[in-house]
Motif scaffolding. Structure first.
Motif, PDB file in Angstrom:
ATOM      1  N   ASP A 112      24.707 108.270 109.877  1.00 35.99           N
ATOM      2  CA  ASP A 112      25.522 109.341 109.257  1.00 35.99           C
ATOM      3  C   ASP A 112      26.356 110.063 110.608  1.00 35.99           C
ATOM      4  O   ASP A 112      25.425 110.503 111.522  1.00 35.99           O
ATOM      5  CB  ASP A 112      24.557 110.352 108.720  1.00 35.99           C
ATOM      6  CG  ASP A 112      25.172 111.807 108.288  1.00 35.99           C
ATOM      7  OD1 ASP A 112      26.631 111.731 108.461  1.00 35.99           O
ATOM      8  OD2 ASP A 112      24.474 112.263 107.372  1.00 35.99           O
ATOM      9  N   GLN A 115      31.575 112.810 108.786  1.00 37.75           N
ATOM     10  CA  GLN A 115      32.395 112.485 107.422  1.00 37.75           C
ATOM     11  C   GLN A 115      32.382 110.938 107.400  1.00 37.75           C
ATOM     12  O   GLN A 115      33.008 110.423 106.455  1.00 37.75           O
ATOM     13  CB  GLN A 115      33.744 112.939 107.672  1.00 37.75           C
ATOM     14  CG  GLN A 115      34.008 114.486 107.423  1.00 37.75           C
ATOM     15  CD  GLN A 115      33.571 115.317 106.176  1.00 37.75           C
ATOM     16  OE1 GLN A 115      33.931 114.633 105.356  1.00 37.75           O
ATOM     17  NE2 GLN A 115      32.502 115.859 106.224  1.00 37.75           N
ATOM     18  N   LEU A 116      32.105 110.383 108.332  1.00 39.82           N
ATOM     19  CA  LEU A 116      32.193 108.634 108.328  1.00 39.82           C
ATOM     20  C   LEU A 116      30.590 108.361 108.347  1.00 39.82           C
ATOM     21  O   LEU A 116      29.771 108.846 109.010  1.00 39.82           O
ATOM     22  CB  LEU A 116      32.540 108.250 109.711  1.00 39.82           C
ATOM     23  CG  LEU A 116      32.621 106.776 109.926  1.00 39.82           C
ATOM     24  CD1 LEU A 116      33.402 105.988 108.557  1.00 39.82           C
ATOM     25  CD2 LEU A 116      33.050 106.269 111.200  1.00 39.82           C
ATOM     26  N   LYS A 117      30.303 107.394 107.350  1.00 39.20           N
ATOM     27  CA  LYS A 117      29.165 107.007 107.037  1.00 39.20           C
ATOM     28  C   LYS A 117      29.300 105.406 107.187  1.00 39.20           C
ATOM     29  O   LYS A 117      30.102 104.727 106.724  1.00 39.20           O
ATOM     30  CB  LYS A 117      28.619 107.121 105.685  1.00 39.20           C
ATOM     31  CG  LYS A 117      28.752 108.577 105.009  1.00 39.20           C
ATOM     32  CD  LYS A 117      28.102 109.587 105.832  1.00 39.20           C
ATOM     33  CE  LYS A 117      28.520 110.983 105.321  1.00 39.20           C
ATOM     34  NZ  LYS A 117      27.746 111.897 106.077  1.00 39.20           N
ATOM     35  N   LEU A 118      28.309 104.604 107.873  1.00 37.93           N
ATOM     36  CA  LEU A 118      28.225 103.243 108.186  1.00 37.93           C
ATOM     37  C   LEU A 118      26.998 102.824 107.626  1.00 37.93           C
ATOM     38  O   LEU A 118      25.823 103.335 107.713  1.00 37.93           O
ATOM     39  CB  LEU A 118      28.215 102.774 109.753  1.00 37.93           C
ATOM     40  CG  LEU A 118      29.728 103.227 110.204  1.00 37.93           C
ATOM     41  CD1 LEU A 118      29.918 103.056 111.760  1.00 37.93           C
ATOM     42  CD2 LEU A 118      30.993 102.713 109.686  1.00 37.93           C
ATOM     43  N   ALA A 141      31.413 101.084 105.081  1.00 37.83           N
ATOM     44  CA  ALA A 141      31.930 102.100 105.591  1.00 37.83           C
ATOM     45  C   ALA A 141      32.361 103.159 104.496  1.00 37.83           C
ATOM     46  O   ALA A 141      33.062 102.617 103.413  1.00 37.83           O
ATOM     47  CB  ALA A 141      32.971 101.930 106.723  1.00 37.83           C
ATOM     48  N   THR A 142      32.183 104.389 104.710  1.00 40.21           N
ATOM     49  CA  THR A 142      32.458 105.516 103.796  1.00 40.21           C
ATOM     50  C   THR A 142      33.431 106.351 104.548  1.00 40.21           C
ATOM     51  O   THR A 142      32.632 107.240 105.550  1.00 40.21           O
ATOM     52  CB  THR A 142      31.545 105.992 102.813  1.00 40.21           C
ATOM     53  OG1 THR A 142      30.943 105.174 101.974  1.00 40.21           O
ATOM     54  CG2 THR A 142      32.031 107.297 102.139  1.00 40.21           C
ATOM     55  N   GLN A 143      34.579 106.961 104.404  1.00 34.65           N
ATOM     56  CA  GLN A 143      35.317 107.778 105.005  1.00 34.65           C
ATOM     57  C   GLN A 143      35.586 109.026 103.996  1.00 34.65           C
ATOM     58  O   GLN A 143      36.428 108.652 103.221  1.00 34.65           O
ATOM     59  CB  GLN A 143      36.608 107.304 105.862  1.00 34.65           C
ATOM     60  CG  GLN A 143      37.224 108.355 106.307  1.00 34.65           C
ATOM     61  CD  GLN A 143      36.641 109.047 107.721  1.00 34.65           C
ATOM     62  OE1 GLN A 143      36.086 108.305 108.440  1.00 34.65           O
ATOM     63  NE2 GLN A 143      36.275 110.490 107.616  1.00 34.65           N
ATOM     64  N   TYR A 144      35.066 110.160 104.153  1.00 28.30           N
ATOM     65  CA  TYR A 144      35.422 111.059 103.255  1.00 28.30           C
ATOM     66  C   TYR A 144      36.560 111.898 103.766  1.00 28.30           C
ATOM     67  O   TYR A 144      36.724 112.122 105.025  1.00 28.30           O
ATOM     68  CB  TYR A 144      34.239 112.210 103.075  1.00 28.30           C
ATOM     69  CG  TYR A 144      33.196 111.875 102.455  1.00 28.30           C
ATOM     70  CD1 TYR A 144      33.020 111.476 100.959  1.00 28.30           C
ATOM     71  CD2 TYR A 144      31.901 111.316 103.271  1.00 28.30           C
ATOM     72  CE1 TYR A 144      31.856 110.915 100.298  1.00 28.30           C
ATOM     73  CE2 TYR A 144      30.970 110.879 102.523  1.00 28.30           C
ATOM     74  CZ  TYR A 144      30.824 110.722 101.034  1.00 28.30           C
ATOM     75  OH  TYR A 144      29.974 110.212 100.370  1.00 28.30           O
ATOM     76  N   SER A 151      37.181 109.962  98.965  1.00 32.06           N
ATOM     77  CA  SER A 151      36.537 109.067  99.566  1.00 32.06           C
ATOM     78  C   SER A 151      37.282 107.531  99.710  1.00 32.06           C
ATOM     79  O   SER A 151      37.705 107.140  98.778  1.00 32.06           O
ATOM     80  CB  SER A 151      34.930 108.646  99.554  1.00 32.06           C
ATOM     81  OG  SER A 151      34.862 108.075  98.087  1.00 32.06           O
ATOM     82  N   ASN A 153      36.372 103.766 100.761  1.00 26.84           N
ATOM     83  CA  ASN A 153      35.108 103.163 100.838  1.00 26.84           C
ATOM     84  C   ASN A 153      35.514 101.432 101.110  1.00 26.84           C
ATOM     85  O   ASN A 153      36.349 100.914 100.538  1.00 26.84           O
ATOM     86  CB  ASN A 153      34.244 103.151  99.728  1.00 26.84           C
ATOM     87  CG  ASN A 153      33.794 104.684  99.390  1.00 26.84           C
ATOM     88  OD1 ASN A 153      33.067 105.033  99.959  1.00 26.84           O
ATOM     89  ND2 ASN A 153      34.779 105.000  98.511  1.00 26.84           N
TER      90      ASN A 153
END
Length: 262
Positions: A112, A115-118, A141-144, A151, A153
């Motif tokens: 976490d 705003q970026l999740k990997l 990857a998820t970038q909000y 998002s 993704n």
């Protein structure tokens, strides 16, 4: 032979995706050949999730169950998860069923970064009726965007395929790209556009003859939507328009998934 070939390729397509995309974050591994979901790289909270899903086409059909444990343990700066999935592949008329393999996901780590999740993932496939053993290495990857209103993704997957025994066919290794752009609504629903591309990065051989990549390539674009039903149940639906050049495996897909978070 055409039906058998379709089933075998259908197994390879659907099983190869069984560790790729996520539904409602880290609730479940399967992507079902339809592109990465919204919240793809998000750790969805500690606990166990049970999911059932199906993919329906004019040439083959896929159903499966998956069990995922988000352990809550910290590992390499992220959260550790593990899971197992069991698919069943049918022909177009649901007359022939094959249990080709079981997917084991011994390690998945989610990071976490605001705003970026990997997320990193390793999955392997075992089964007596699968003509190969598969090892999938995945990065998601998820970038909000706009304070979580949207998002972007994505997933990259390298799939190592190891043939069993003295098989006439060598499938080669594959590289998969998946994408999703979604709108997020206040009550947890999402709606978005999806896409996927899967092609060999090493040659495929059949009877000693090298096959061109466009005979093994699969691709598609479509729509994706998800919604929570109460606090513990989640529903996902997809429609994928198939862009694959090979008529043997080309088939538009409708995908449904239902998940319960314990």
């Amino acid at each position: 032979m055409r039906t058998l070939k379709t089933l075998i390729i259908g197994i390879l397509i659907t099983i190869s995706y069984s560790a790729h995309a996520q539904m409602q974050g880290s609730l479940t591994p399967p992507g079902l050949g339809g592109g990465t979901n919204a919240n793809a790289a998000v750790y969805s909270g500690d606990g166990v999730t049970l999911g059932t899903m199906g993919m329906f086409t004019s040439k083959y059909n896929w159903t499966g169950a998956v069990l995922t444990w988000n352990t809550g343990w910290d590992f390499l700066g992220g959260k550790y998860s593990m899971g197992i999935s069991q698919p069943v592949v049918f022909d177009a008329e649901f007359k022939t069923a094959i249990n080709p393999a079981t997917g084991f996901n011994p390690i998945q780590i989610s990071w976490d970064l605001n705003q970026l999740k990997l997320q990193g993932n390793y999955t392997f496939l075992l089964g007596n009726k699968l003509p190969l053993n598969g090892h999938n290495f995945t990065l998601r990857a998820t970038q909000y965007l706009k304070n979580g209103g949207y998002s972007l993704n994505g997933s990259m997957v390298y799939e190592v395929r190891i043939e069993k025994g003295s098989a006439d066919r060598e499938y080669g290794n594959a590289f998969v790209l998946e994408g999703n752009f979604s709108k997020h609504f206040k009550k947890g629903q999402t709606a978005g556009l999806i896409g996927h591309y899967n092609s060999n990065v090493t040659p495929e051989y059949f009877g000693g003859i090298e096959l061109l990549n466009d005979k093994s390539m699969t691709a598609g674009i479509g729509l994706d939507a998800s919604t929570p039903i109460g606090k513990k149940v989640f529903l996902n639906a997809k429609y994928v328009y198939d862009l694959s050049p090979n008529d043997v495996i080309r088939a538009n897909k409708a995908v449904l998934g239902l998940f319960y978070k314990f």
